[in-house]
Write a protein that holds these residues in place. Structure first.
Motif, mmCIF file in Angstrom:
data_model
loop_
_atom_site.group_PDB
_atom_site.id
_atom_site.type_symbol
_atom_site.label_atom_id
_atom_site.label_comp_id
_atom_site.label_asym_id
_atom_site.label_seq_id
_atom_site.Cartn_x
_atom_site.Cartn_y
_atom_site.Cartn_z
ATOM 1 N N HIS A 60 116.650 28.695 13.717
ATOM 2 C CA HIS A 60 117.908 27.971 13.720
ATOM 3 C C HIS A 60 117.594 26.483 13.840
ATOM 4 O O HIS A 60 116.479 26.101 14.188
ATOM 5 N N CYS A 99 124.348 24.454 14.272
ATOM 6 C CA CYS A 99 123.119 24.960 13.672
ATOM 7 C C CYS A 99 122.877 24.231 12.360
ATOM 8 O O CYS A 99 123.771 24.119 11.526
ATOM 9 N N GLU A 145 120.210 25.021 10.332
ATOM 10 C CA GLU A 145 119.335 25.842 9.482
ATOM 11 C C GLU A 145 120.128 27.070 9.076
ATOM 12 O O GLU A 145 120.577 27.819 9.952
ATOM 13 N N PHE A 146 120.307 27.254 7.776
ATOM 14 C CA PHE A 146 121.129 28.392 7.353
ATOM 15 C C PHE A 146 120.521 29.697 7.872
ATOM 16 O O PHE A 146 119.357 29.984 7.625
ATOM 17 N N CYS A 147 121.333 30.457 8.624
ATOM 18 C CA CYS A 147 120.815 31.649 9.304
ATOM 19 C C CYS A 147 121.740 32.847 9.071
ATOM 20 O O CYS A 147 122.054 33.580 9.988
ATOM 21 N N HIS A 177 126.518 31.518 10.083
ATOM 22 C CA HIS A 177 125.882 30.220 10.354
ATOM 23 C C HIS A 177 126.892 29.128 10.698
ATOM 24 O O HIS A 177 126.715 28.365 11.650
ATOM 25 N N MET A 228 128.191 28.866 14.269
ATOM 26 C CA MET A 228 127.208 28.721 15.342
ATOM 27 C C MET A 228 127.312 27.331 15.972
ATOM 28 O O MET A 228 126.587 26.412 15.616
HETATM 29 CU CU LIG Z 1 122.389 28.613 11.303
#
Ligand SMILES: [Cu+2]
Length: 173
Positions: A116, A155, A157-159, A163, A166
């Motif tokens: 993340h 966040c 960072e694509f998770c 996402h 988050m």
């Molecule tokens: Cu993310």
């Protein structure tokens, strides 16, 4: 099929090497650049070292501003507030959500599942600092909050599908 590809690769390599050889053999000795173009020759002779010196100084000076804990500690001082941070799909867990202003804070950031991005946004929506949250690893992020208010963690960072949800908040007071 594979040996055909290897033969083709070898043939192209041999032909290309022969062409380079032929060009190099016909080229002769290089002429001094000053004779071809005196002005550009002087710019190259004096300008190149000048660019190297200027970029070298900029590189050394900018080292202090790198977002690494060691360079931040050298600039800000050792942290007095420690916040444990864990990112997981799709929430942030913080050991505390109230942070005193004007003190050096150390975020110890990790992740429980996938990577993340721990991004801290000021009350007016600017990204003020960030670090990667990685499973099995703890990243140290030092920052000093001088402005009070409610800060938002997003966040970066694509998770996967949640996402965009988050987010978390903490208050600087
Ligand atoms: Cu993310």
């Amino acid at each position: 099929m594979q040996s055909g590809a290897a033969m083709l690769f070898l043939l192209v390599t041999v032909l290309w090497t022969a062409v380079l050889w032929w060009v190099a053999a016909r080229a002769g000795a290089a002429a001094p650049y000053e004779r071809v173009s005196p002005v550009i020759g002087r710019i190259r002779r004096l300008g190149t070292p000048a660019v190297v010196v200027v970029l070298g100084i900029a590189f050394v000076v900018s080292l202090a501003f790198l977002p690494y804990a060691s360079s931040r500690a050298a600039r800000l001082g050792e942290p007095t507030v420690h916040v444990e941070v864990t990112g997981r799909m799709w929430a942030w867990e913080l050991s505390q959500t109230r942070i005193p202003r004007g003190q050096v804070v150390e975020f110890r950031v990790t992740a429980a599942d996938v990577n993340h991005g721990f991004g801290v946004f000021s009350p007016d929506g600017r990204l003020v600092t960030q670090v990667q949250a990685m499973p099995g690893y703890t990243n140290r992020l030092l920052y000093r909050f001088d402005e009070p208010g409610v800060y938002t963690i997003r966040c970066l960072e694509f998770c996967a599908t949640g996402h965009h949800l988050m987010q978390a908040q903490f208050t600087v007071e």
